[in-house]
Design an enzyme around this catalytic site. Structure first.
Site, PDB file in Angstrom:
ATOM      1  NE  ARG A 241     -11.885   2.973 -15.284  1.00 53.18           N
ATOM      2  CZ  ARG A 241     -12.969   3.640 -14.971  1.00 53.18           C
ATOM      3  NH1 ARG A 241     -13.857   3.098 -14.241  1.00 53.18           N
ATOM      4  NH2 ARG A 241     -12.841   4.640 -15.879  1.00 53.18           N
TER       5      ARG A 241
ATOM      6  CG  HIS B 297       1.270  -3.784   0.782  1.00 46.66           C
ATOM      7  ND1 HIS B 297       2.009  -3.308   0.066  1.00 46.66           N
ATOM      8  CD2 HIS B 297       0.636  -4.753   0.008  1.00 46.66           C
ATOM      9  CE1 HIS B 297       2.081  -4.011  -1.310  1.00 46.66           C
ATOM     10  NE2 HIS B 297       1.177  -5.042  -1.234  1.00 46.66           N
TER      11      HIS B 297
ATOM     12  CD  GLU C  24       2.140  -7.937  -7.621  1.00 49.56           C
ATOM     13  OE1 GLU C  24       1.911  -6.825  -8.179  1.00 49.56           O
ATOM     14  OE2 GLU C  24       2.205  -8.042  -6.416  1.00 49.56           O
ATOM     15  CD  GLU C  25       3.090  -7.412  -2.865  1.00 44.01           C
ATOM     16  OE1 GLU C  25       3.370  -6.340  -3.267  1.00 44.01           O
ATOM     17  OE2 GLU C  25       1.929  -7.922  -2.622  1.00 44.01           O
TER      18      GLU C  25
ATOM     19  CG  ASP D  88       5.331 -12.074  -4.374  1.00 48.86           C
ATOM     20  OD1 ASP D  88       4.295 -12.222  -4.887  1.00 48.86           O
ATOM     21  OD2 ASP D  88       5.884 -10.914  -4.680  1.00 48.86           O
TER      22      ASP D  88
END
Length: 403
Positions: free
Chosen positions: A177, A363, A138-139, A80
């Site tokens: 991580r 973004h 996802e956003e 998306d």
């Protein structure tokens, strides 16, 4: 086998870049994806890859079947875009005003499609099955992961891996991580309801701006004065709106913001403390209020075994990349939901390049990334799939990771 897959990916780099650019030109917002999933499904169909469409709504899931009796590993990409008007000036810039791939999801999808192509060519050698998850939305919370999981995208999956192209990390580095990696991302809205009036007679009003301003100041002190300084938390106000005229005290003031945390205990404490602050200040001022706190994506928690193994595989197979442990980031990701069901690891592919001007943050209307990172992402996703299926030491450990 991994050598053959890498050779195929290297020979297909031009196709990889072309797919990314085609997706970039035609962005679709979260929960509005129509053309993109069709393109993905068509690509998989042309490769004779078994797949399902409309998974959980707008998702696409592909299946590459290896030798029976092996494990099943999932790879995930999102597709998306964002409601941002592109300002890059690129020849393949968005053709849709007000919509843009400003986070690298076009690259994630392109990389996974080429991984699908390379794995399909070697499926007779795979020691298990590979599930290809192409996720929508996802956003925008609640995101697409939840509904895709409910629709069975993780059925029989033993582990999952996902890559994110990351411009704060320079090209040539891969960031991992173990444990908490990306923060829980919550949203809140507060409307303070006072009593408006003339700006010359504030004593006859309940000034919503004054009340809301006091609340903003006190909210900032929750982290600095109530949260253990050795713990991580963020409270940020992103919008403050009140009034229209210079000489009118408005009835209402609206505040919108976000809270980011890594630990559920800290998250719960902040929610409780915010309610106390809002209620106390409004009560003292004689104002009413509406406070709406919505929990967003949970913390991305990478499992120990899968992350350690992926680091080993990366060092062994991507020798021109520097594999590093990076600090957690407060950005949110609904990949977290997959990791609540099966173990796995989410990692960053360095995609920034100062010499190319690829330094704008995610973004941002001028966001772009070094397209050389696409090949790295594809190679590492393929590496994760092949080596996970080959690693007998991981058999049975997934149940331990998920308890």
């Amino acid at each position: 086998m991994i050598e053959q897959i890498f050779e195929m990916l290297e020979n297909s780099e031009d196709e990889l870049i072309a797919i990314r650019r085609e997706l970039h030109k035609f962005p679709e917002l979260s929960f509005e994806e129509v053309v993109t999933p069709k393109k993905i499904a068509t690509y998989l169909k042309d490769l004779d890859i078994e797949h399902r469409t409309e998974v959980g709504g707008r998702g696409v899931v592909g299946y590459i079947r290896g030798k029976k009796g092996g494990k099943t590993v999932a790879l995930r990409a999102d597709f998306d875009a964002l409601p941002i008007h592109e300002e890059t000036g690129l020849p393949f810039a968005s053709t849709v005003p007000g919509k843009m791939h400003a986070c690298g999801h076009d690259g994630h999808t392109a990389a996974l499609l080429l991984v699908a192509k390379s794995l399909k060519q070697q499926e007779h050698q795979l020691l298990g099955d590979v599930v290809l998850i192409f996720q929508f939305a996802e956003e925008l919370a609640p995101g697409g992961a939840i509904s895709m999981i409910e629709d069975g995208c993780l059925k029989d999956v033993d582990a999952i891996f996902g890559a994110h192209l990351w411009t704060p990390l320079p090209y040539g580095e891969i960031g991992f991580r173990e444990g908490a990696f990306m923060g829980a991302a919550d949203r809140f809205e507060l409307t303070v309801k006072g009593r408006g009036g003339h700006g010359a007679s504030p004593h006859e009003t309940v000034d919503s701006i004054t009340v809301a301003t006091s609340i903003v100041q006190q909210l900032q002190q929750i982290v600095s004065r109530n949260v253990d300084p050795l713990k991580s938390a963020v409270i940020s106000i992103g919008s403050f709106h009140a009034g229209e005229a210079f000489n009118v005290i408005p009835d209402t003031a609206k505040i919108v913001g976000t809270v980011r945390t890594f630990e559920e205990g800290i998250q719960s404490f902040i929610i409780e403390r915010m309610n106390q602050v809002v209620n106390g200040i409004c009560l003292a001022a004689g104002a009413d209020y509406e406070f709406d706190y919505k929990k967003g994506y949970p913390t991305v928690v990478n499992s120990k075994t899968e992350t350690e193994k992926l680091v080993q595989w990366s060092v062994s197979n991507l020798k021109n990349q520097k594999v590093i442990e990076i600090d957690p980031v407060m950005g949110g990701e609904d990949f977290a939901y997959y990791l609540k069901h099966v173990p796995g690891s989410f990692f960053f592919i360095g995609a920034g390049n100062e010499s190319l001007g690829k330094t704008y943050p995610h973004h941002h209307p001028k966001f772009d990334f070094d397209e050389s990172a696409l090949l790295v992402a594809a190679k590492l996703l393929a590496t994760a799939a092949v080596h996970y299926l080959e690693d007998e030491k991981l058999v049975g450990e997934n149940l331990v990771e998920c308890t």
